[in-house]
Motif scaffolding. Sequence first.
Motif, PDB file in Angstrom:
ATOM      1  N   LEU A 331       0.638  -1.267   0.102  1.00  0.00           N
ATOM      2  CA  LEU A 331       0.060   0.291  -0.133  1.00  0.00           C
ATOM      3  C   LEU A 331       0.611   1.267   0.021  1.00  0.00           C
ATOM      4  CD1 LEU A 331      -2.730   1.500   0.144  1.00  0.00           C
ATOM      5  CD2 LEU A 331      -2.736   1.011   2.574  1.00  0.00           C
ATOM      6  N   PHE A 332       2.023   1.104   0.835  1.00  0.00           N
ATOM      7  CA  PHE A 332       2.795   2.254   0.862  1.00  0.00           C
ATOM      8  C   PHE A 332       3.221   2.605  -0.575  1.00  0.00           C
ATOM      9  CE2 PHE A 332       7.220   3.506   1.567  1.00  0.00           C
ATOM     10  CZ  PHE A 332       7.221   4.665   2.092  1.00  0.00           C
ATOM     11  N   ALA A 333       4.169   1.927  -1.129  1.00  0.00           N
ATOM     12  CA  ALA A 333       4.856   2.158  -2.279  1.00  0.00           C
ATOM     13  C   ALA A 333       3.664   2.607  -3.513  1.00  0.00           C
ATOM     14  CB  ALA A 333       5.559   0.842  -2.723  1.00  0.00           C
ATOM     15  N   ALA A 334       2.526   1.948  -3.546  1.00  0.00           N
ATOM     16  CA  ALA A 334       1.605   2.343  -4.364  1.00  0.00           C
ATOM     17  C   ALA A 334       1.009   3.736  -4.380  1.00  0.00           C
ATOM     18  CB  ALA A 334       0.137   1.210  -4.338  1.00  0.00           C
ATOM     19  N   LEU A 335       0.833   4.114  -3.022  1.00  0.00           N
ATOM     20  CA  LEU A 335       0.458   5.538  -2.614  1.00  0.00           C
ATOM     21  C   LEU A 335       1.593   6.668  -3.372  1.00  0.00           C
ATOM     22  CD1 LEU A 335      -0.788   5.479   0.891  1.00  0.00           C
ATOM     23  CD2 LEU A 335      -2.041   6.167  -1.048  1.00  0.00           C
ATOM     24  N   ILE A 336       2.918   6.233  -2.968  1.00  0.00           N
ATOM     25  CA  ILE A 336       3.788   7.100  -3.787  1.00  0.00           C
ATOM     26  C   ILE A 336       4.129   7.080  -5.139  1.00  0.00           C
ATOM     27  CG2 ILE A 336       6.358   7.418  -3.737  1.00  0.00           C
ATOM     28  CD1 ILE A 336       6.533   6.432  -0.831  1.00  0.00           C
ATOM     29  N   ALA A 337       3.726   6.027  -5.816  1.00  0.00           N
ATOM     30  CA  ALA A 337       3.807   5.993  -7.255  1.00  0.00           C
ATOM     31  C   ALA A 337       2.890   6.618  -7.940  1.00  0.00           C
ATOM     32  CB  ALA A 337       3.721   4.318  -7.644  1.00  0.00           C
ATOM     33  N   VAL A 338       1.799   7.103  -7.329  1.00  0.00           N
ATOM     34  CA  VAL A 338       0.677   7.889  -7.845  1.00  0.00           C
ATOM     35  C   VAL A 338       1.188   9.401  -8.369  1.00  0.00           C
ATOM     36  CG1 VAL A 338      -1.259   8.874  -7.246  1.00  0.00           C
ATOM     37  CG2 VAL A 338      -1.206   6.488  -6.792  1.00  0.00           C
ATOM     38  N   ALA A 339       2.318   9.926  -7.525  1.00  0.00           N
ATOM     39  CA  ALA A 339       2.611  11.232  -7.723  1.00  0.00           C
ATOM     40  C   ALA A 339       4.066  11.364  -8.235  1.00  0.00           C
ATOM     41  CB  ALA A 339       2.391  11.863  -6.301  1.00  0.00           C
ATOM     42  N   GLN A 340       4.671  10.099  -9.041  1.00  0.00           N
ATOM     43  CA  GLN A 340       5.930  10.495  -9.351  1.00  0.00           C
ATOM     44  C   GLN A 340       5.903  10.700 -11.214  1.00  0.00           C
ATOM     45  OE1 GLN A 340       8.500  10.069  -7.493  1.00  0.00           O
ATOM     46  NE2 GLN A 340       6.893  10.161  -5.868  1.00  0.00           N
ATOM     47  N   ASN A 341       6.750  11.300 -11.570  1.00  0.00           N
ATOM     48  CA  ASN A 341       6.807  11.708 -12.993  1.00  0.00           C
ATOM     49  C   ASN A 341       7.819  11.082 -13.669  1.00  0.00           C
ATOM     50  OD1 ASN A 341       4.502  13.578 -12.752  1.00  0.00           O
ATOM     51  ND2 ASN A 341       6.010  15.102 -11.850  1.00  0.00           N
ATOM     52  N   ASP A 342       8.994  10.528 -13.022  1.00  0.00           N
ATOM     53  CA  ASP A 342       9.993   9.783 -13.836  1.00  0.00           C
ATOM     54  C   ASP A 342       9.324   8.326 -14.173  1.00  0.00           C
ATOM     55  OD1 ASP A 342      12.246   7.558 -14.181  1.00  0.00           O
ATOM     56  OD2 ASP A 342      13.535   9.665 -13.764  1.00  0.00           O
ATOM     57  N   ILE A 343       9.409   7.910 -15.592  1.00  0.00           N
ATOM     58  CA  ILE A 343       8.920   6.722 -15.958  1.00  0.00           C
ATOM     59  C   ILE A 343       9.298   5.568 -15.270  1.00  0.00           C
ATOM     60  CG2 ILE A 343      10.277   6.558 -17.870  1.00  0.00           C
ATOM     61  CD1 ILE A 343       8.253   5.328 -19.458  1.00  0.00           C
TER      62      ILE A 343
END
Length: 695
Positions: A331-343
């Motif tokens: 859950l933790f990592a999925a939340l962070i992945a939502v707001a990243q811009n580097d492919i």
Amino acid sequence: MMQEAVAFTPQVDASSIARWLWLIPALPIFAAGIISVLKQPRRKLASSLAIGSLGISFLIAITAFAHVLNGWSHGYAVREVVNFSWLTVGTQAVELGWVLDPLSAVMLVMVTFVGLLIFIYSTGYMEHDENYTRFFCFLALFAGAMLGVVIANSILLLFMCWELVGLTSYLLIGFWYFKPSAAAAARKAFITTRVGDIFFLLGIVWLFAQTGTLLFYDHGAGSIETLALGGLLVHQSHWGITAAGAIGLLIFAGAAGKSGQLPLHVWLPDAMEGPTPVSALIHAATMVAAGVYLIARVYPLMSAGAIAHGEAPGTTTALMVVTWVGASTALFAALIAVAQNDIKRILAYSTVSQLGYMMAGLGVGGVAVGMFHLITHAFFKALLFMGSGSVIHGVHEEQDIRRMGGLRKSMPITFITYAVGMLALCGVPIFFSGFWSKDAILESAHGWPLSRAPYYMLVFGAVLTAFYMTRQVSYVFFGQYRGHSHPHESPRVMTTPLAILAVSAVALGVIGTPAWPWFRAFLENHPAYVEMHAFAEPAWLMLLLTSFVIVILGIGHGWWLYGNKSPRAEEPDALEKAMPPVWIVLANRLYIDELYGATVIAFYYWWAKVADWIDREIWGDIVATITLTFKGWARLNKFLDANMVDGAFDKGCEEIYNGGGVLARIQNGRGQIYLRLLAVAVVILAAILIWSGRP
């Protein structure tokens, strides 16, 4: 779904294929040794040696897998070990060895096959790199080390290869060493994983102290076999945990470091600084999978207490920790992945999240559940990373998804294959392998007797996965191109592996359906039967409905916000506009790195300064005082030696010299002188006698 009434006969005698199993890791390592002494211009020879060695390893792995499969199909539970004495310390022999069983056979095929595709892909991706030869040397050594982890029947041999994996990951992540960010990422990965490895080493020492062996299997006397486990359950550790549970937790700490689980996950996203083939190799088929594989290998140790008391395996302390850490990480990592811009960073956090699913699957469902997701994930995540590399290659090294767009037109093969990987990762029913493997984890989590919380955490993580992957694909492949260079499709040497992985990402689901649970039956040594009525079971239908809802919510919401739109690269993200505070927190990775910087790193920085002050002001002064004391003592010794010892010695020598001179003048060889001296002596003797009164 399975007929467990059929008993499988154990088969432990080593066959010829088992005796030659060591060649699988040895060939790439040997190739790396040859490449290391090649001159830099020998590029084609270097890649040919690396690809050829891993290709031969793949053929041997296929042969080993066929051998195990043949035994399983004939009712034999194949587990063949080859052990040998490595060295003797006193009366204790340290033994190493390798094992061939369903678990190692499956992993060998997966690692060699996916690794081989990555090696081939690398010839195109790294074609113009000046350190091409060195790159393939590191790749081959990395693959050989991982294959050593897979076949190891000794936890000591596994740890040796484990550390070699850590070394080569450092070399590959920091391959572009001239970039400060790459060098920093390599150090971060190496140091962070060493934290977990310290606990892993403590677990190894404790296990050896309790069982007297480091072999996993040794014809009943291995460290994770019934006899040794019985002794581990008798001994109690702190807080009422058995020795088996405590050792299991220490080993899990090492696995958490390698597999990027909370709180040791921070190295894995930064590992994107390495070349994209490295990302595919580390984040899909090898290094990060090593932690999950380790827990699967020592699963009898992790579940020992529950089995001994007739309880569900996932209820032991060790597996409870594995479950909660895995679900939290997912859950933790999925939340962070939502707001990243580097492919690549989006995929990196996705990897952390999916590793959490694997760990949770091991905790709540057992080896087959966790390993099935590991295998399927290896294919579709390798596809996604290599697809991202194809995108980066096609848009001339751009990695910001906001500066892409519309690439489905100029890169059709990359788009189609990437879409397959994305749908597999999202768990789209029913045609993609990711659905079947993730569905098995959710099913097991739903039935976990201790709590439903991990199930809800995993479901929410699955929704987020579908959302952030839809966001990424929308930014990259739909709308209008927002970059500055002319995009182009990658060469065939890069797109062909993508196509093979895309087919695999779909086809692998067949072996894990409820109607034909072949993979689970194979790993657990049970016969597999086709039972189509399993699709009609209410529990499975409910999970299928849940998966549909998850996919619709995630993909639908992602497409609603981002689908086929062309925002300017400088324009704020749609989610950023809707929830600015949440976006900032997620974009900054929940400030975990900053938290570590303000606590752990600050503490060690402070402690380093304290140690420096102690060294300079206390130990330095003590050393200086001791130095001055010995200097004074040396001067005193010098004075005494020069003015007393040497003076007395020199005076004695002078007197002896003078006396010798007198005697030398007497002893001149003249007879008359001797007669005169004799006469004088006679006179003196006579005088003495007369003086004494003797006649």
